[in-house]
Scaffold this motif. Structure first.
Motif, PDB file in Angstrom:
ATOM      1  N   VAL A   1       1.320  -1.424   0.166  1.00  0.00           N
ATOM      2  CA  VAL A   1      -0.003  -0.173  -0.061  1.00  0.00           C
ATOM      3  C   VAL A   1       1.056   1.143   0.195  1.00  0.00           C
ATOM      4  O   VAL A   1       2.108   1.376   0.840  1.00  0.00           O
ATOM      5  N   ILE A   2      -0.061   2.349  -0.965  1.00  0.00           N
ATOM      6  CA  ILE A   2       1.141   3.372  -1.254  1.00  0.00           C
ATOM      7  C   ILE A   2       0.719   4.396  -1.125  1.00  0.00           C
ATOM      8  O   ILE A   2      -0.684   4.444  -1.586  1.00  0.00           O
ATOM      9  N   SER A   3       0.555   5.311   0.341  1.00  0.00           N
ATOM     10  CA  SER A   3       0.315   6.591   0.868  1.00  0.00           C
ATOM     11  C   SER A   3       0.584   7.543  -0.269  1.00  0.00           C
ATOM     12  O   SER A   3       1.512   7.785   0.606  1.00  0.00           O
ATOM     13  N   ALA A   4       0.159   8.701  -0.989  1.00  0.00           N
ATOM     14  CA  ALA A   4       0.200   9.326  -2.037  1.00  0.00           C
ATOM     15  C   ALA A   4      -0.606  10.486  -2.007  1.00  0.00           C
ATOM     16  O   ALA A   4      -1.912  10.011  -2.186  1.00  0.00           O
ATOM     17  N   GLY A   5      -1.145  11.183  -2.117  1.00  0.00           N
ATOM     18  CA  GLY A   5      -1.073  12.704  -2.450  1.00  0.00           C
ATOM     19  C   GLY A   5      -1.561  12.718  -3.063  1.00  0.00           C
ATOM     20  O   GLY A   5      -1.285  12.509  -4.629  1.00  0.00           O
ATOM     21  N   VAL A   6      -2.684  13.122  -4.185  1.00  0.00           N
ATOM     22  CA  VAL A   6      -3.110  13.440  -5.490  1.00  0.00           C
ATOM     23  C   VAL A   6      -2.184  14.222  -6.782  1.00  0.00           C
ATOM     24  O   VAL A   6      -2.007  15.456  -5.716  1.00  0.00           O
TER      25      VAL A   6
ATOM     26  N   ALA B   1       6.849  -4.798  -8.613  1.00  0.00           N
ATOM     27  CA  ALA B   1       5.988  -5.196  -9.798  1.00  0.00           C
ATOM     28  C   ALA B   1       7.201  -6.572 -10.338  1.00  0.00           C
ATOM     29  O   ALA B   1       6.207  -7.483 -11.226  1.00  0.00           O
ATOM     30  N   ASP B   2       8.446  -6.419  -9.833  1.00  0.00           N
ATOM     31  CA  ASP B   2       9.343  -7.828 -10.787  1.00  0.00           C
ATOM     32  C   ASP B   2       9.259  -8.359  -9.773  1.00  0.00           C
ATOM     33  O   ASP B   2       9.233 -10.084  -9.617  1.00  0.00           O
ATOM     34  N   SER B   3       8.528  -8.127  -7.842  1.00  0.00           N
ATOM     35  CA  SER B   3       8.489  -9.420  -6.958  1.00  0.00           C
ATOM     36  C   SER B   3       7.150  -9.520  -7.056  1.00  0.00           C
ATOM     37  O   SER B   3       7.282 -10.119  -5.952  1.00  0.00           O
ATOM     38  N   SER B   4       6.337  -9.077  -7.862  1.00  0.00           N
ATOM     39  CA  SER B   4       4.868 -10.243  -8.542  1.00  0.00           C
ATOM     40  C   SER B   4       3.871  -9.611  -6.705  1.00  0.00           C
ATOM     41  O   SER B   4       3.232  -9.828  -6.347  1.00  0.00           O
ATOM     42  N   THR B   5       4.191  -8.178  -6.511  1.00  0.00           N
ATOM     43  CA  THR B   5       3.510  -7.722  -4.955  1.00  0.00           C
ATOM     44  C   THR B   5       2.747  -6.710  -5.579  1.00  0.00           C
ATOM     45  O   THR B   5       2.720  -5.690  -6.881  1.00  0.00           O
ATOM     46  N   ALA B   6       1.248  -7.160  -4.992  1.00  0.00           N
ATOM     47  CA  ALA B   6       0.113  -6.271  -6.001  1.00  0.00           C
ATOM     48  C   ALA B   6       0.234  -4.747  -5.249  1.00  0.00           C
ATOM     49  O   ALA B   6       0.406  -5.034  -3.968  1.00  0.00           O
ATOM     50  N   VAL B   7      -0.744  -4.313  -6.001  1.00  0.00           N
ATOM     51  CA  VAL B   7       0.179  -2.610  -5.388  1.00  0.00           C
ATOM     52  C   VAL B   7      -1.648  -2.043  -5.581  1.00  0.00           C
ATOM     53  O   VAL B   7      -1.872  -1.570  -6.712  1.00  0.00           O
ATOM     54  N   TYR B   8      -1.813  -1.186  -4.349  1.00  0.00           N
ATOM     55  CA  TYR B   8      -2.609  -0.406  -3.496  1.00  0.00           C
ATOM     56  C   TYR B   8      -1.784   0.547  -3.703  1.00  0.00           C
ATOM     57  O   TYR B   8      -1.120   1.546  -2.833  1.00  0.00           O
ATOM     58  N   ARG B   9      -2.684   2.226  -3.586  1.00  0.00           N
ATOM     59  CA  ARG B   9      -2.247   3.513  -3.567  1.00  0.00           C
ATOM     60  C   ARG B   9      -3.709   4.229  -3.931  1.00  0.00           C
ATOM     61  O   ARG B   9      -4.509   4.017  -4.193  1.00  0.00           O
ATOM     62  N   THR B  10      -3.506   4.936  -2.597  1.00  0.00           N
ATOM     63  CA  THR B  10      -4.510   6.159  -2.165  1.00  0.00           C
ATOM     64  C   THR B  10      -4.356   6.951  -2.937  1.00  0.00           C
ATOM     65  O   THR B  10      -5.821   7.271  -3.059  1.00  0.00           O
TER      66      THR B  10
ATOM     67  N   LEU C   1      -4.940   6.948  -6.497  1.00  0.00           N
ATOM     68  CA  LEU C   1      -5.808   6.360  -7.362  1.00  0.00           C
ATOM     69  C   LEU C   1      -6.728   5.592  -6.594  1.00  0.00           C
ATOM     70  O   LEU C   1      -7.857   5.733  -7.491  1.00  0.00           O
ATOM     71  N   GLN C   2      -6.842   5.171  -6.013  1.00  0.00           N
ATOM     72  CA  GLN C   2      -8.217   4.114  -5.092  1.00  0.00           C
ATOM     73  C   GLN C   2      -8.605   4.716  -4.100  1.00  0.00           C
ATOM     74  O   GLN C   2      -9.541   4.873  -3.203  1.00  0.00           O
ATOM     75  N   GLY C   3      -8.134   5.940  -3.805  1.00  0.00           N
ATOM     76  CA  GLY C   3      -8.679   6.176  -2.332  1.00  0.00           C
ATOM     77  C   GLY C   3      -8.598   5.705  -1.362  1.00  0.00           C
ATOM     78  O   GLY C   3      -7.246   4.949  -1.060  1.00  0.00           O
ATOM     79  N   GLU C   4      -9.109   5.814  -0.514  1.00  0.00           N
ATOM     80  CA  GLU C   4      -8.803   4.489   1.245  1.00  0.00           C
ATOM     81  C   GLU C   4      -9.321   3.659   1.151  1.00  0.00           C
ATOM     82  O   GLU C   4      -9.961   2.574  -0.379  1.00  0.00           O
ATOM     83  N   ILE C   5      -8.017   2.837   1.703  1.00  0.00           N
ATOM     84  CA  ILE C   5      -8.245   1.207   0.994  1.00  0.00           C
ATOM     85  C   ILE C   5      -8.430   0.703   2.743  1.00  0.00           C
ATOM     86  O   ILE C   5      -7.414   0.914   3.736  1.00  0.00           O
ATOM     87  N   GLN C   6      -8.865  -0.108   2.491  1.00  0.00           N
ATOM     88  CA  GLN C   6      -9.418  -0.925   4.190  1.00  0.00           C
ATOM     89  C   GLN C   6      -9.348  -2.609   3.449  1.00  0.00           C
ATOM     90  O   GLN C   6      -9.936  -2.877   2.662  1.00  0.00           O
TER      91      GLN C   6
END
Length: 881
Positions: A822-827, A843-852, A854-859
């Motif tokens: 999860v990456i927390s960053a401003g738009v 991406a090289d480590s095949s890690t799924a990425v969630y970003r605030t 782009l996606q807002g709050e992540i629960q």
């Protein structure tokens, strides 16, 4: 019971509008069909005639169709005019022409107004009637005078960037886009400096000229208040008398809000009642006839409504007053509920989106509640003096009726609210408000006399402010509530009515005189029982026994007395259970939850353990670049802690934070915690054992100490176990070295960021704050050498420093092997976070990425079976095995 066809018609209209708002598609059809079936059943059973049922059914259908028709028309004309989508038009530079249709308001270096467009774009596309909000950022102090010349009704041409309003980026957060949609506004136009606006006054008289004149009068009256009163009294009196809340002191508003007194600061039905009463009194003293006095008052009410700002509550009160005065003038309709229904129907036909206005809902609901519940409450207070019983009854009912909406929208309720309203509302309404108004009017021709009155009002205000502050000083006086459901709110009102109705019946039966069944039966006059008014009771069915020893017979009590007590008790128990359920936040059934909140360019993470403990990791913060010039400072600048974080915590029903973990002292992590510490109980504050430079950090720590929050510096090797399914193991900062100061002042806070591993329900999460690569390497070294730190795989990694290139190296990812990050960053942040190299390594480590950003709050809902993930801007649910 009175038949009120207009009231029934309006209730069905509201239900139809609500259906159109809440449902769509087949759900709307099912709801409408169910309501129509219910009306048909009532008609067949004889509870209502066929004509009434048909009328009510038509009302419901018409309201639903009317809402859907308005929704269909509430779309932007710009995509069709330009042949581009909303996304393609966003952030394009255009020139827009139109007319200013709202007051022009300045707050610091920003000027806001609404324009009704006629043309827009380089080719001047015709878009007649589209509304757009214009925001101009002033570039120099000299531009204030130029902007002051812009007024409602001016023809303008504005150059700027076309932007879509921001939407809610957290679950339950304020949605500015949805709010503007209820105003039929779809775009913002942002310009730089007054040079971007060309304004020309209207060349002909029209309705806008009346509104323009009204704005000038309100501004002149506000300036009169500024001349008479010192701050904070001027802003307070402008809100109280004129409905101008722009200059209201923020601390004063906060204090009043906490006690549930904000309705005093807004023009409402209370003000209209006072004004109407004063006008009628003066006119009758001037020996106007009754009919003439009523007619003049009816004409003056719309003027007062305009001068007061025309908010929903004042419009409601104005319409009701005019209808009531017309009824008195012609001897017609006098039923209060029908008058209220007529006002609601007129306003909803004029603008159906008023149904979503908090002010509209509170105004009509409290007014209806007073009409329904006060007659039920009055018999229960009959032992009090009449003047006191009526005041207590109205105040108590107003509090009880407004309670559900108060906790729904504001998520807090003061236990001292009833006492505060009972004390301050009459004092302010019948003393401060009239004297303040008199001082304002007197100041037009006798400044010295007005100054004396104003000074007296300021003394009263000082007493009010002191009393309000003292009442707010009681610990635990404010309860935090999560926003209840619509079913909960309806159940509350039903149970409240049941309690009051049953108690009223019992009180009336106890006080009512009894009539004996057998007039010829001899009774001992001297020993005959008496009621509470000293009258002899003659009811052989109630009293049994021979001679003078008559005893009450509980098995022959009147029906109303026999059943009212158990009914009231049953409703009271139901209401108590409902309140208990509403106060305690929803349990996750053994699951834990982690919410990566969107606080812009910063970090804030809420952890809720399976045992119900709440831990907040960082609080975001609004970063300011240098000190602003005085003229640029806004009255209530955006601060992420007060405007985003604290409301979210309250909205989710968090009454107390068991711990705050402050990873380090940088503003984008620590700044928002100031509002949290001031607005919510906190048990403990865990920090990195260092002091950061700056007044804001010192203020934060002093606030924590003053609030009784326990402070704990943490270091590598320590652990925290909130419950038996959760454990936090701290990995950084490194332990103290011999001779090192216990709380050293450290400028580079990133290196000392608190990092910890969370084990919850068998799942692993890593939190890293803004730690740098040097801290990562030190942890890796300890892990590889001593094995004291257990590596991965872990389920979720919070990427350090918002995805900066200074952290999250390849060795770090290999050691932890995260399944998701999860990456927390401003738009569109100024730092370019997250860094492209970091994204490639993930991406090289095949890690799924969630970003605030782009996606807002992540629960994440954490169970042993897996982690359910959802994000605000793409709310589909995923499962990570």
């Amino acid at each position: 019971m009175k038949k009120r066809p207009l009231l029934s018609f309006t209730v069905c209209w509201v239900m139809g509008s609500a259906a159109g708002c809440l449902f769509s598609g087949y759900k709307l059809l099912i709801y409408t069909a169910g309501c129509l079936l219910l009306l048909a059943i009532c008609a067949v059973s004889g509870r209502s005639g066929w004509k009434i049922s048909v009328m009510l059914g038509l009302s419901l259908l018409a309201a639903t169709l009317y809402w859907e028709w308005n929704e269909g028309r509430n779309v932007s004309l710009l995509p069709l005019a330009f042949g581009q989508s909303m996304a393609e038009l966003n952030e394009s530079y255009v020139t827009a022409e139109g007319q200013i249709v709202s007051p022009v308001e300045r707050d610091g270096d920003r000027v806001d107004f609404t324009v009704k467009l006629s043309r827009i774009g380089l080719n001047q596309k015709k878009v007649e009637g589209e509304l757009i909000t214009v925001q101009i950022t002033l570039q120099a102090e000299s531009e204030i005078a130029v902007a002051g010349g812009w007024k409602r009704g001016d023809r303008v041409a504005v150059q700027g960037e076309l932007k879509q309003p921001g939407e809610a980026r957290n679950f339950g957060g304020f949605d500015y886009r949805a709010y503007l949609l209820t105003q039929r506004i779809h775009w913002l136009l942002k310009g730089e400096g007054t040079a971007s606006v060309q304004a020309v006054p209207p060349d002909s008289w029209g309705f806008s000229s009346i509104l323009r004149w009204n704005d000038d009068v309100r501004a002149a009256l506000g300036a009169g208040m500024d001349r008479l009163f010192h701050e904070p009294h001027a802003g307070y009196m402008k809100g109280l008398v004129l409905g101008l809340q722009d200059d209201l002191d923020e601390e004063t508003f906060k204090q009043f809000s906490q006690l549930g007194l904000t309705h005093i600061l807004a023009i409402s039905g209370m003000h209209v009642a006072v004004v109407v009463g004063v006008i009628l009194f003066i006119l009758r003293r001037l020996r106007f006839t009754r009919e003439t006095a009523l007619t003049v008052t009816i004409v003056l009410i719309p003027i007062y409504v305009l001068l007061s700002g025309s908010g929903p509550s004042i419009v409601r009160a104005g319409i009701m007053s005019m209808i009531a005065l017309l009824a008195a003038r012609f001897g017609m309709l006098k039923d209060g509920m029908n008058i209220l229904a007529a006002a609601a129907l007129m306003m909803l036909v004029w603008n159906p989106y008023l149904l979503l206005s908090v002010s509209f809902q509170l105004s009509f609901l409290v007014t209806a509640g007073l009409m329904v519940y006060v007659p039920l409450m009055n018999p229960l207070l009959c032992r009090l003096p009449r003047w006191l019983s009526s005041t207590v009854s109205v105040t108590l009912v107003a509090q009880l009726v407004s309670f559900p909406l108060t906790v729904y929208y504001f998520n807090q309720f003061s236990l001292l609210s009833f006492a505060a309203n009972l004390l301050f509302v009459p004092f302010i309404t019948f003393l401060v408000l009239p004297l303040g108004t008199a001082a304002l009017l007197l100041g037009r021709f006798w400044q010295a006399g007005a100054g004396v009155l104003a000074h007296a009002v300021e003394l009263m205000n000082d007493a009010t402010f002191s009393a309000v502050g003292w009442m707010n000083g009681f610990p635990g006086g404010v309860l935090i509530w999560s926003s209840p459901s619509l079913l909960w709110i309806c159940s509350y009102y039903g149970l409240l009515y049941g309690i009051l109705y049953a108690m009223k019946r019992r009180a009336e039966a106890r006080l009512a005189p009894q009539v004996m069944e057998d007039e010829t039966k001899p009774l001992m006059e001297l020993d005959q029982p008496q009621d509470s008014r000293g009258r002899r009771v003659r009811d052989a069915g109630i009293w049994s026994g021979a001679g003078g020893n008559l005893q009450p017979n509980p098995f022959q009590m009147p029906e109303s007395m026999r059943w009212s007590g158990p009914s009231a008790l049953l409703c009271a128990v139901g209401l108590a259970l409902l309140l208990y359920r509403g106060y305690h936040s929803e349990q996750l059934g053994g699951a834990g939850a982690i919410s990566y909140l969107d606080v812009g360019q910063g970090d804030s993470i809420l952890i809720t353990t399976p045992g119900g403990a709440h831990i907040l990791v960082d609080g975001g913060g609004t970063v300011s670049f240098g000190k602003k010039e005085a003229w640029r400072v806004r009255r209530s600048p955006f601060e992420v802690g007060a405007k985003t974080l604290l409301p979210l915590l309250k909205q989710r029903g968090i009454h107390r934070l068991d711990a705050i973990i402050l990873t380090h002292g940088d503003q984008d992590h620590a700044g928002g915690l100031q509002a949290v510490l001031e607005g919510m109980p906190v048990s403990a504050l865990l920090f990195n054992g260092t002091l950061a430079k700056g007044d804001s950090y010192s203020k934060l720590m002093n606030t924590a100490l003053a609030s009784g929050v326990r402070l704990y510096p943490v270091q590598q090797g320590q652990a925290l176990a909130p419950d038996d399914k959760t454990e936090l193991m701290f990995l950084w900062p490194d332990p103290y070295k011999a001779g090192e100061a216990k709380l050293p002042e450290v400028e580079d806070q990133n290196h000392k960021s608190v990092a910890f591993r969370l084990e919850m329900n068998g799942r692993s999460f890593l939190f890293t704050g803004d730690m740098d690569k040097a801290a990562e390497d030190a942890i890796l070294l300890d892990g590889k050498k001593a094995g004291a730190i257990q590596g991965g795989p872990i389920d979720v990694l919070k990427v350090a420093h918002h995805g900066s290139k200074t952290a999250t190296g390849a060795d770090w990812l290999e050691f932890w092997n995260p399944g998701a990050a999860v990456i927390s960053a401003g738009v569109n942040n100024l730092y370019g976070h997250p860094n492209g190299d970091v994204l490639r390594r993930l991406a090289d480590s095949s890690t799924a990425v969630y970003r605030t950003d782009l996606q807002g709050e992540i629960q994440m809902e954490v169970r042993r079976e897996g982690i359910a993930v959802r994000h605000k801007l793409e709310p589909e649910t995923e499962m990570q095995e």
